[in-house]
Design a protein around this motif. Structure first.
Motif, PDB file in Angstrom:
ATOM      1  N   THR A   1       8.583  -3.014  -2.586  1.00 26.68           N
ATOM      2  CA  THR A   1       7.367  -2.749  -1.825  1.00 26.68           C
ATOM      3  C   THR A   1       6.512  -1.771  -2.616  1.00 26.68           C
ATOM      4  O   THR A   1       6.931  -1.239  -3.637  1.00 26.68           O
TER       5      THR A   1
ATOM      6  N   ALA B   1       6.151  -3.553  -6.059  1.00 29.92           N
ATOM      7  CA  ALA B   1       5.804  -4.936  -5.716  1.00 29.92           C
ATOM      8  C   ALA B   1       4.476  -5.345  -6.348  1.00 29.92           C
ATOM      9  O   ALA B   1       4.347  -6.461  -6.866  1.00 29.92           O
TER      10      ALA B   1
ATOM     11  N   ASP C   1       1.615   3.969  -2.764  1.00 34.52           N
ATOM     12  CA  ASP C   1       2.366   2.884  -2.140  1.00 34.52           C
ATOM     13  C   ASP C   1       1.570   2.241  -1.014  1.00 34.52           C
ATOM     14  O   ASP C   1       1.559   1.010  -0.872  1.00 34.52           O
TER      15      ASP C   1
ATOM     16  N   ASP D   1       0.435  -1.646  -1.184  1.00 32.23           N
ATOM     17  CA  ASP D   1       0.782  -2.636  -0.163  1.00 32.23           C
ATOM     18  C   ASP D   1      -0.462  -3.369   0.338  1.00 32.23           C
ATOM     19  O   ASP D   1      -0.454  -4.593   0.491  1.00 32.23           O
TER      20      ASP D   1
END
Length: 99
Positions: A26, A30, A83, A87
């Motif tokens: 994630t 990711a 993060d 996302d």
């Protein structure tokens, strides 16, 4: 030469999960994986700003792809704000690139 007798591993240990098990990526990991798979990893850049008092900072991170702002995120640490932005950027890019 010393040889040990074979002892099978108990079934409980074969299926036990550890801290090293793979979990879905994630956040920035990711996003990096997604971009790397498309040959676009070098197009990723970040603009990070910190505000608030030193004992309780608020970070804002802007995720840019090819110099264009895609998303932003906030958090109490830089990695948390990145993060959050990553996302959001991944969700947007997956829609735009029909993934």
């Amino acid at each position: 030469m010393y040889s040990r007798p074979y002892k099978p591993v108990p079934v409980e240990l074969e299926t036990a999960h550890t801290q090293y098990d793979m979990v879905p990526a994630t956040g920035t990991i990711a996003l990096n994986n997604f971009l790397q798979g498309r040959g676009k990893l070098t197009s990723l850049s970040w603009v990070d700003t910190q505000s608030g008092p030193a004992h309780a900072p608020e970070w804002n991170s802007v995720c840019k792809i090819d110099g264009q702002e895609v998303s932003s995120g906030t958090g109490t640490h830089k990695h948390l704000s990145r993060d959050a932005a990553a996302d959001a950027a991944l969700a947007i890019l997956m829609l735009e690139w029909n993934e």
